[in-house]
Design a protein around this motif. Structure first.
Motif, PDB file in Angstrom:
ATOM      1  N   PHE A 281       0.945  -1.237   0.150  1.00  0.00           N
ATOM      2  CA  PHE A 281      -0.004   0.141   0.185  1.00  0.00           C
ATOM      3  C   PHE A 281       0.888   1.251  -0.161  1.00  0.00           C
ATOM      4  N   THR A 282       0.382   2.428  -0.343  1.00  0.00           N
ATOM      5  CA  THR A 282       1.207   3.732  -0.326  1.00  0.00           C
ATOM      6  C   THR A 282       1.087   4.393   0.871  1.00  0.00           C
ATOM      7  N   LEU A 283       1.791   5.411   1.153  1.00  0.00           N
ATOM      8  CA  LEU A 283       1.823   6.072   2.305  1.00  0.00           C
ATOM      9  C   LEU A 283       0.384   6.482   2.650  1.00  0.00           C
ATOM     10  N   GLU A 284      -0.215   7.334   1.484  1.00  0.00           N
ATOM     11  CA  GLU A 284      -1.420   8.022   1.618  1.00  0.00           C
ATOM     12  C   GLU A 284      -2.689   7.129   2.149  1.00  0.00           C
ATOM     13  N   GLN A 285      -2.546   5.672   1.695  1.00  0.00           N
ATOM     14  CA  GLN A 285      -3.419   4.594   2.016  1.00  0.00           C
ATOM     15  C   GLN A 285      -3.170   4.280   3.692  1.00  0.00           C
ATOM     16  N   PHE A 286      -1.873   4.069   4.018  1.00  0.00           N
ATOM     17  CA  PHE A 286      -1.694   3.745   5.397  1.00  0.00           C
ATOM     18  C   PHE A 286      -2.255   4.827   6.243  1.00  0.00           C
ATOM     19  N   VAL A 287      -2.158   6.253   6.074  1.00  0.00           N
ATOM     20  CA  VAL A 287      -2.566   7.315   6.916  1.00  0.00           C
ATOM     21  C   VAL A 287      -4.197   7.203   7.149  1.00  0.00           C
ATOM     22  N   GLU A 288      -4.890   6.799   5.832  1.00  0.00           N
ATOM     23  CA  GLU A 288      -6.306   6.583   5.659  1.00  0.00           C
ATOM     24  C   GLU A 288      -6.723   5.551   6.749  1.00  0.00           C
ATOM     25  N   TRP A 289      -5.834   4.224   6.754  1.00  0.00           N
ATOM     26  CA  TRP A 289      -6.184   3.337   7.461  1.00  0.00           C
ATOM     27  C   TRP A 289      -5.803   3.115   8.877  1.00  0.00           C
ATOM     28  N   PHE A 290      -5.021   4.067   9.038  1.00  0.00           N
ATOM     29  CA  PHE A 290      -4.073   3.902  10.475  1.00  0.00           C
ATOM     30  C   PHE A 290      -4.878   4.172  11.759  1.00  0.00           C
ATOM     31  N   ASP A 291      -5.086   3.223  12.816  1.00  0.00           N
ATOM     32  CA  ASP A 291      -5.502   3.590  14.187  1.00  0.00           C
ATOM     33  C   ASP A 291      -4.613   2.642  15.104  1.00  0.00           C
ATOM     34  N   LEU A 292      -4.415   3.474  16.356  1.00  0.00           N
ATOM     35  CA  LEU A 292      -3.589   2.900  17.187  1.00  0.00           C
ATOM     36  C   LEU A 292      -4.478   1.445  18.000  1.00  0.00           C
ATOM     37  N   LYS A 293      -5.728   1.612  17.764  1.00  0.00           N
ATOM     38  CA  LYS A 293      -6.264   0.294  18.236  1.00  0.00           C
ATOM     39  C   LYS A 293      -6.046  -1.144  17.476  1.00  0.00           C
ATOM     40  N   ASN A 294      -5.357  -0.924  16.274  1.00  0.00           N
ATOM     41  CA  ASN A 294      -5.055  -2.006  15.610  1.00  0.00           C
ATOM     42  C   ASN A 294      -3.645  -2.316  15.395  1.00  0.00           C
ATOM     43  N   VAL A 295      -2.910  -1.826  16.501  1.00  0.00           N
ATOM     44  CA  VAL A 295      -1.415  -2.101  16.796  1.00  0.00           C
ATOM     45  C   VAL A 295      -1.373  -3.145  17.653  1.00  0.00           C
ATOM     46  N   SER A 296      -0.680  -4.107  17.283  1.00  0.00           N
ATOM     47  CA  SER A 296      -0.587  -5.435  18.090  1.00  0.00           C
ATOM     48  C   SER A 296       0.446  -5.148  19.274  1.00  0.00           C
ATOM     49  N   PRO A 297       0.235  -5.566  20.483  1.00  0.00           N
ATOM     50  CA  PRO A 297       1.074  -5.585  21.309  1.00  0.00           C
ATOM     51  C   PRO A 297       2.289  -6.507  21.452  1.00  0.00           C
ATOM     52  N   SER A 298       2.233  -7.586  20.553  1.00  0.00           N
ATOM     53  CA  SER A 298       3.139  -8.495  20.494  1.00  0.00           C
ATOM     54  C   SER A 298       4.403  -7.921  19.786  1.00  0.00           C
ATOM     55  N   PRO A 299       5.408  -8.567  19.775  1.00  0.00           N
ATOM     56  CA  PRO A 299       6.728  -8.395  19.125  1.00  0.00           C
ATOM     57  C   PRO A 299       6.597  -8.901  17.682  1.00  0.00           C
ATOM     58  N   SER A 300       7.016  -8.200  16.662  1.00  0.00           N
ATOM     59  CA  SER A 300       7.205  -8.652  15.388  1.00  0.00           C
ATOM     60  C   SER A 300       8.546  -9.231  14.776  1.00  0.00           C
ATOM     61  N   ARG A 301       8.611  -9.973  13.850  1.00  0.00           N
ATOM     62  CA  ARG A 301      10.032 -10.482  13.335  1.00  0.00           C
ATOM     63  C   ARG A 301      10.110  -9.976  11.986  1.00  0.00           C
ATOM     64  N   PHE A 302      11.376  -9.272  12.005  1.00  0.00           N
ATOM     65  CA  PHE A 302      11.676  -8.864  10.657  1.00  0.00           C
ATOM     66  C   PHE A 302      11.996  -9.783   9.564  1.00  0.00           C
ATOM     67  N   ASP A 303      11.267  -9.798   8.641  1.00  0.00           N
ATOM     68  CA  ASP A 303      11.438 -10.858   7.359  1.00  0.00           C
ATOM     69  C   ASP A 303      12.085 -10.123   6.424  1.00  0.00           C
ATOM     70  N   ARG A 304      13.214 -10.343   6.001  1.00  0.00           N
ATOM     71  CA  ARG A 304      13.878  -9.829   4.900  1.00  0.00           C
ATOM     72  C   ARG A 304      13.379 -10.158   3.413  1.00  0.00           C
ATOM     73  N   ASP A 305      12.799 -11.346   3.375  1.00  0.00           N
ATOM     74  CA  ASP A 305      12.418 -11.768   1.878  1.00  0.00           C
ATOM     75  C   ASP A 305      11.052 -11.054   1.893  1.00  0.00           C
ATOM     76  N   LYS A 306      10.132 -10.886   2.809  1.00  0.00           N
ATOM     77  CA  LYS A 306       8.927 -10.366   2.634  1.00  0.00           C
ATOM     78  C   LYS A 306       9.379  -8.658   2.258  1.00  0.00           C
ATOM     79  N   MET A 307      10.193  -7.949   3.042  1.00  0.00           N
ATOM     80  CA  MET A 307      10.729  -6.708   2.440  1.00  0.00           C
ATOM     81  C   MET A 307      10.872  -6.615   1.469  1.00  0.00           C
TER      82      MET A 307
END
Length: 465
Positions: A281-307
């Motif tokens: 998605f674009t940065l503009e779409q991210f701003v439109e969708w972003f809400d703190l309530k959708n942030v997970s409290p759990s750690p995330s793993r960095f996946d280089r292949d996905k990036m």
């Protein structure tokens, strides 16, 4: 209430991707709420803070494209304000001088550990009604400690982690100014957030332990409390905290690896936050969708292949002229003069869907700007006596061919039919001779873009060697 968020890095090194994600979420929340995003440089650590690190932060923010509305503000330029607040706290009794030596503090720690208790300052210099304080030692410059409440709990509704409660009995009387009078991190942060009207403090969850202390100081100052949201940690692929020794952790690393800034932000946004199954998605779409309530409290793993996959999608969508300018420095490093050869945007348009980063894009574009001999193994396979003889016959045809893709394609097809061979028996030697590799897009398109004069020149160099 106007939403005001801030990004407040310490200039003790390069801009870390964890910091970039914090900045991204803070920036996006402010943009979503039509608020204000503030950049603050927390440079009170004089031993570790450097002008070079400050510039690295500013350059990193510019590279990723996260514009700030106010700042940058520098804590070292606000010393008079901090000292004025400290003076008021000493007068009101919410802070006090402490004359403990390092040896006394070490002894307190050792005695507490021997009793099986949590090491902490014993509040011996804390003024209390009817308490006899020790005699002030001569020649000792005191620290200033915050008079933390002893009873009750500190509680807040974290925008990411939910309700958090910590007993005041677990908290020390925090040092808020050093012996030389310079204020400490937790104190400066509180005064800054108060003065700058920060409504939402969005930061990494390594700051959770600082939050109750800061809440108590804000309460002592009679200042409003911001809403806190603590973001989960980013771990590496092995589930460990990312480190400079093992992982690419700075914005500079990803810039040098040929990652687009919008792709890095896209990927970082997905580490701890999601919008359904959306990945690209674009940065503009991210701003439109972003809400703190959708942030997970759990750690995330960095996946280089996905990036890299996300980077590839952004490269496919990128404007060719812009992508060309981003790729040009990588080609220069390879010794390629992009002014001598086909228009770089046209080369980019041909190659960009074949790669996942700018480094590889430059590597694949290199043969358009310099002629390199095919490696010995390729030459032995495709530029043997039979292959060179066939190339010589085809060179004569190329010299008489109209130089555009359709005509070149027709010439190749006519030639293989006349020779009674399959397409690879001319296409592969042609690639090896002209490009130095057999990994190219359609050879008729490559030839058309290189130009007749350059192609014939390269063929002659191989055939006459």
């Amino acid at each position: 209430m106007t939403v005001r968020t801030r990004f407040a890095p310490s200039p003790t090194g390069l801009l870390h991707i964890g910091g970039v994600r914090t900045a991204l979420f803070s920036w996006a929340y402010a943009r979503k709420q039509q608020g204000v995003f503030v950049l603050r440089i927390e440079d009170t650590d004089l031993e570790r803070s450097t002008p070079e690190s400050v510039q690295a932060i500013l350059d990193g923010m510019h590279w990723v494209g996260l514009g700030y509305d106010e700042g940058p503000f520098y804590q070292m330029q606000r010393m008079d304000r901090y000292k004025a607040v400290l003076k008021d706290m000493l007068v009101t009794g919410t802070a006090y001088h402490c004359y403990c030596s390092r040896e006394e503090l070490d002894q307190m720690r050792a005695e507490a550990e021997a009793r099986g208790e949590k090491p902490r300052y014993d509040r011996r210099w804390r003024p209390e009604r009817g308490k006899q304080l020790p005699e002030i030692p001569a020649g000792v410059a005191p620290v200033i400690r915050f008079r933390n409440p002893i009873d009750g709990v500190v509680a807040w509704d974290d925008a990411v982690k939910g309700r958090i409660e910590i007993g005041n009995a677990e908290l020390d009387d925090l040092i808020i100014a050093r012996p030389d009078g310079t204020p400490t991190y937790n104190f400066c942060v509180v005064v800054d957030d108060w003065d700058m009207g920060i409504s939402h403090v969005i930061r990494g969850d390594d700051h959770v332990n600082n939050t109750p202390r800061q809440i108590n100081i804000l309460a002592a100052l009679g200042a409003p409390l911001p809403i806190y949201g603590h973001l989960p940690m980013i771990l590496n692929a092995d589930g460990q905290k990312m480190s400079k020794r093992r992982d690419a952790v700075s914005v500079v690393d990803y810039s040098e690896q040929g990652i687009l800034p919008e792709a890095l932000l896209n990927y970082l946004a997905r580490l701890g936050w999601g919008h359904g199954d959306e990945e690209f998605f674009t940065l503009e779409q991210f701003v439109e969708w972003f809400d703190l309530k959708n942030v997970s409290p759990s750690p995330s793993r960095f996946d280089r292949d996905k990036m890299l996959w996300i980077n590839q999608q952004h490269m496919k969508a990128a404007d060719n002229a812009r992508l060309a300018e981003l790729t040009r420095p990588f080609l220069t490093k390879l010794g390629c003069d992009t002014e001598q050869g086909p228009a770089l945007p046209a080369v980019i348009a041909m190659l960009k869907e074949r790669v996942s980063n700018l480094v590889d894009l430059a590597a694949q574009a290199g043969y358009f700007y310099r002629h390199e001999a095919a490696p010995a193994e390729l030459a032995a396979q495709h530029l043997n006596e039979e292959g060179r003889a066939r190339l010589a016959r085809f060179r004569a045809i190329l010299a008489q061919t109209e130089w555009e893709t359709a005509a070149l394609s027709a010439a190749i097809k006519t030639f293989v039919a006349a020779e009674g061979v399959k397409m690879p028996l001319i296409a592969m030697p042609l690639r090896a001779a002209v490009c130095g590799t057999t990994q190219t897009p359609s050879i008729d398109q490559v030839l058309a873009l290189l130009g007749q004069q350059e192609v014939l020149k390269r063929l002659d160099a191989v055939l006459n060697a």
